[in-house]
Design a protein around this motif. Structure first.
Motif, short mmCIF file in Angstrom:
data_model
loop_
_atom_site.label_atom_id
_atom_site.label_comp_id
_atom_site.label_asym_id
_atom_site.label_seq_id
_atom_site.Cartn_x
_atom_site.Cartn_y
_atom_site.Cartn_z
N SER A 118 26.29 28.64 -22.94
CA SER A 118 25.70 29.56 -21.97
C SER A 118 26.62 30.74 -21.71
N PRO A 119 26.04 31.84 -21.21
CA PRO A 119 26.89 32.98 -20.83
C PRO A 119 27.96 32.60 -19.80
N ALA A 120 27.63 31.70 -18.88
CA ALA A 120 28.60 31.28 -17.86
C ALA A 120 29.78 30.56 -18.51
N LYS A 121 29.48 29.73 -19.50
CA LYS A 121 30.53 29.00 -20.21
C LYS A 121 31.42 29.98 -20.98
N LYS A 122 30.79 30.90 -21.70
CA LYS A 122 31.55 31.89 -22.46
C LYS A 122 32.43 32.74 -21.53
N GLN A 123 31.88 33.09 -20.38
CA GLN A 123 32.65 33.88 -19.42
C GLN A 123 33.86 33.10 -18.91
N ALA A 124 33.65 31.82 -18.61
CA ALA A 124 34.75 30.98 -18.12
C ALA A 124 35.86 30.86 -19.17
N LEU A 125 35.46 30.78 -20.45
CA LEU A 125 36.44 30.59 -21.51
C LEU A 125 37.12 31.90 -21.93
N THR A 126 36.49 33.02 -21.67
CA THR A 126 37.11 34.30 -22.04
C THR A 126 37.86 34.94 -20.87
N ARG A 127 37.65 34.45 -19.65
CA ARG A 127 38.31 35.03 -18.48
C ARG A 127 39.84 35.07 -18.61
N PRO A 128 40.50 33.98 -19.08
CA PRO A 128 41.97 34.05 -19.21
C PRO A 128 42.42 35.17 -20.16
N LEU A 129 41.69 35.37 -21.25
CA LEU A 129 42.05 36.44 -22.18
C LEU A 129 41.83 37.81 -21.54
N ASP A 130 40.73 37.96 -20.80
CA ASP A 130 40.48 39.23 -20.11
C ASP A 130 41.57 39.51 -19.07
N ASN A 131 41.99 38.45 -18.35
CA ASN A 131 43.08 38.61 -17.37
C ASN A 131 44.38 39.03 -18.06
#
Length: 197
Positions: free
Chosen positions: A112-125
């Motif tokens: 899901s988009p929510a899952k992808k967002q959770a997993l990419t958040r550390p890289l974005d940070n």
């Protein structure tokens, strides 16, 4: 970075009445020392940011068993990186920060988009931290050091500025970006030309 490095060119300003060649040499060599220190700070901050990103990613991957192997790989890499400290060689810091991305074993994120967002958040940070903290801090310190050395160094009348000062002008015009990342190395590569220790 706990203690900001302070640039002090007052001793150089006192040399302003002495031989211009000696004054120029002293100011330029001191500038190189500062750039080397800024480069060290850059990589110290990058190591901390990389460790933080990996730890956040490990936590983000925990709920997803399909990424267990990748999570273990990250955990192993973090463990290897614990030996990288402020007193480590610059080459070891660079290798740690760049090494994980060069391994090429990142999984394809699905779900899901929510899952992808959770997993990419550390890289974005991590990317935001590198841009808004590490790059910006390095940029400000280098511009301050460049301003200070340019105030002290004098060129004979009608002589063009040398390579170092042309590089600094180019850097000033380009602002934060791709040139920021390699400016310290490019400047320090000129050090031998000026016979600085």
């Amino acid at each position: 970075m706990l203690f900001p490095r302070i640039i002090c060119f007052l001793p150089l300003l006192a040399l302003a009445r002495s031989d211009p060649v000696e004054t120029n040499s002293a100011a330029i060599c001191e500038f190189f020392q500062h750039v080397r220190a800024f480069q060290e700070d850059w990589w110290d901050d990058s190591v901390v940011a990389m460790r933080t990103m990996l730890q956040e990613m490990i936590v983000a991957l925990e709920p997803y068993p399909e990424y267990e192997e990748y999570r273990k790989t990250m955990q192993d890499y973090v463990e290897q990186g614990r030996t990288i400290v402020k007193s480590s060689r610059l080459e070891d810091k660079v290798a740690f920060v760049q090494g994980f991305n060069e391994r090429g074993d990142q999984p394809v994120l699905t779900g899901s988009p929510a899952k992808k967002q959770a997993l990419t958040r550390p890289l974005d940070n991590f990317k935001s931290n590198m841009i808004f903290k590490v790059l910006t801090e390095f940029h400000k310190k280098l511009l301050k050091a460049a301003d200070d050395v340019e105030r002290v160094v004098r060129f004979p009348d009608n002589s063009p500025k040398d390579e170092l000062f042309r590089l600094l002008e180019k850097y000033r015009r380009s602002g934060i970006g791709s040139l920021t990342e390699d400016i310290a190395s490019r400047i320090l590569a000129l050090k031998d030309k000026y016979q600085c220790a």
